[in-house]
Write an enzyme that holds these catalytic residues in place. Structure first.
Site, PDB file in Angstrom:
ATOM      1  N   GLY A  40      35.994  48.442  30.026  1.00 35.64           N
ATOM      2  CA  GLY A  40      35.690  47.030  29.792  1.00 35.64           C
ATOM      3  C   GLY A  40      36.783  46.188  30.448  1.00 35.64           C
ATOM      4  O   GLY A  40      37.966  46.527  30.347  1.00 35.64           O
ATOM      5  N   GLU A 133      32.492  39.274  30.701  1.00 38.54           N
ATOM      6  CA  GLU A 133      31.692  40.353  30.106  1.00 38.54           C
ATOM      7  C   GLU A 133      31.395  40.095  28.631  1.00 38.54           C
ATOM      8  O   GLU A 133      31.061  41.022  27.898  1.00 38.54           O
ATOM      9  CB  GLU A 133      32.398  41.712  30.281  1.00 38.54           C
ATOM     10  CG  GLU A 133      32.358  42.212  31.721  1.00 38.54           C
ATOM     11  CD  GLU A 133      32.905  43.630  31.885  1.00 38.54           C
ATOM     12  OE1 GLU A 133      32.581  44.248  32.910  1.00 38.54           O
ATOM     13  OE2 GLU A 133      33.665  44.114  31.016  1.00 38.54           O
ATOM     14  N   ASP A 281      41.609  44.890  37.912  1.00 32.25           N
ATOM     15  CA  ASP A 281      42.059  44.550  36.554  1.00 32.25           C
ATOM     16  C   ASP A 281      43.568  44.760  36.422  1.00 32.25           C
ATOM     17  O   ASP A 281      44.263  43.973  35.770  1.00 32.25           O
ATOM     18  CB  ASP A 281      41.327  45.404  35.510  1.00 32.25           C
ATOM     19  CG  ASP A 281      39.847  45.053  35.425  1.00 32.25           C
ATOM     20  OD1 ASP A 281      39.484  43.917  35.798  1.00 32.25           O
ATOM     21  OD2 ASP A 281      39.056  45.917  34.994  1.00 32.25           O
ATOM     22  N   LYS A 324      45.342  57.180  41.308  1.00 34.23           N
ATOM     23  CA  LYS A 324      45.061  58.014  40.134  1.00 34.23           C
ATOM     24  C   LYS A 324      43.654  57.768  39.616  1.00 34.23           C
ATOM     25  O   LYS A 324      43.117  56.670  39.763  1.00 34.23           O
ATOM     26  CB  LYS A 324      46.079  57.699  39.014  1.00 34.23           C
ATOM     27  CG  LYS A 324      47.418  58.360  39.228  1.00 34.23           C
ATOM     28  CD  LYS A 324      48.432  57.902  38.199  1.00 34.23           C
ATOM     29  CE  LYS A 324      48.253  58.574  36.843  1.00 34.23           C
ATOM     30  NZ  LYS A 324      49.298  58.115  35.896  1.00 34.23           N
TER      31      LYS A 324
END
Ligand code: ADP
Ligand code: NA
Length: 338
Positions: A40, A133, A281, A324
């Site tokens: 999220g 969102e 993000d 990663k």
């Protein structure tokens, strides 16, 4: 008073089904691996702010199936005391992932669209970070509450996924300080805001490096529609381009822009790109943590070198993130940034 960031945003469970191919209509296939991760955009960005070393509270909702996500957020340093539990299930992303890296995603809003009792800005909030969102009206309510609470509350908006054209036109842009977008989002916003009005002439770019970027004219046009807002545009493997009208004017700006653009290339990776999920993000969280650090140092008006310092760390952190697997898991701690 030390800076404190409020994120009002989404919390998801990301379910990765590892498949040979993306399922066809009418077909049943089995997955050879299932992994679950916390996700999220609200949660990702809150974790990034925390890992960057700043104080952050996430206001959001989960179902009873999301307790482990809340625990994970808490362990990552996020204040979870304003995360409520509701009867709906936690927001979900069902992701089919093939070995050759293709994916298809189904999103379920779930608890993210439930009503949250906390409508006012918690006292002590210096920075408000929002995405798209959760219900658009909740995002607007926080922006309005921030403007009412204090003129000095710094508001940051990452319009992802893109709001509708109607929502973009009705957005209270005068209440926003910082906009974080990628190139596609910058272009979409400009199209919606300009509504067919002719483009302005694009001034020559003082920084040679950005003269060749297609994002440069796009950002100039977008900035002409929302001239007071600081715009930070991430460019994937190319880095970041920012137009920061709020900079303290120390030198003559060499063009008709409010300030000269800032371009920073992406870091050269030590390893190969593994997973770009959450890089944006990570970047946004580090940006907000950087702004908070400047705020704590007493910088009322940002200088150009302050913004460059902040963006450099963002680019370094986001670069480490793509090396990663995962989103939150791959966001580096501030002390590990080299
Ligand atoms: P989004 O996923 O939100 O569109 P971007 O793809 O622009 O975000 O990526 C955000 C940031 O992550 C970039 O500004 C850059 O610093 C970093 N980044 C993304 N891809 C790479 C890459 N291949 N190499 C190095 N850094 C990258
Ligand atoms: Na990653």
């Amino acid at each position: 008073m030390a800076s404190r960031c409020i994120v009002r945003g989404s919390i998801n469970v990301d379910e990765f089904f590892h498949v040979k191919h993306i399922v066809y209509p009418g077909e049943t296939i089995s997955s050879h691996e299932l992994s679950k991760r916390a996700g999220g955009k609200g949660a990702n960005q809150a974790v990034a702010v925390a890992k960057a070393g700043a104080s952050v509270v996430l206001v959001g909702s989960v179902g009873e199936d999301g307790f482990w996500v809340v625990e994970y957020l808490k362990d990552s340093g996020v204040d979870v005391s304003d995360i409520q539990t509701v009867s709906e299930s936690t927001g979900r992303a069902v992701i089919q992932l093939t070995d050759d890296g293709q994916n298809s995603i189904i999103l379920f809003k779930g608890a993210n669209y439930s009503t949250h009792p906390k409508k006012s800005i918690p006292s002590g909030a210096t920075h408000i970070l929002l995405q798209n969102e959760i219900p658009f009206n909740d995002t607007l309510a926080y922006l309005n509450a921030a403007a009412e609470a204090s003129l000095s509350t710094v508001t940051i908006f990452n319009p992802s996924p893109m709001p509708s054209n109607v929502e973009i036109k009705a957005f209270p842009w005068d209440k926003l300080a910082w906009l974080v977008v990628n190139e596609g989002e910058a272009s979409n916003l400009y199209q919606a805001l300009s509504n067919g009005t002719p483009d302005i002439p694009v001034p020559d770019c003082s920084e040679l490096a950005c003269a060749n970027l297609s994002a440069y004219p796009t950002l100039v046009q977008l900035s002409s529609q929302i001239p007071k807002i600081n715009i930070v545009c991430t460019l994937g493997a190319a880095g970041v381009l920012a137009l920061i009208p709020s900079l303290r004017k120390t030198t003559q700006v060499s063009s008709s822009l409010h300030s000269d653009p800032i371009f920073l290339p992406a870091v050269k990776l030590k390893n190969s790109v593994v997973d770009t999920t959450g890089a944006g993000d990570c970047f946004t969280g580090y940006l907000v943590a950087g702004l908070m650090e400047m705020h704590d140092k007493g910088a009322k008006v940002l200088q150009r070198q302050d913004v460059i310092y902040i963006l450099k760390r963002c680019v370094q952190a986001a670069g480490m993130c793509v090396e990663k697997r995962g989103a939150m898991e791959s966001i580096p701690l501030a002390r590990d940034i080299v």
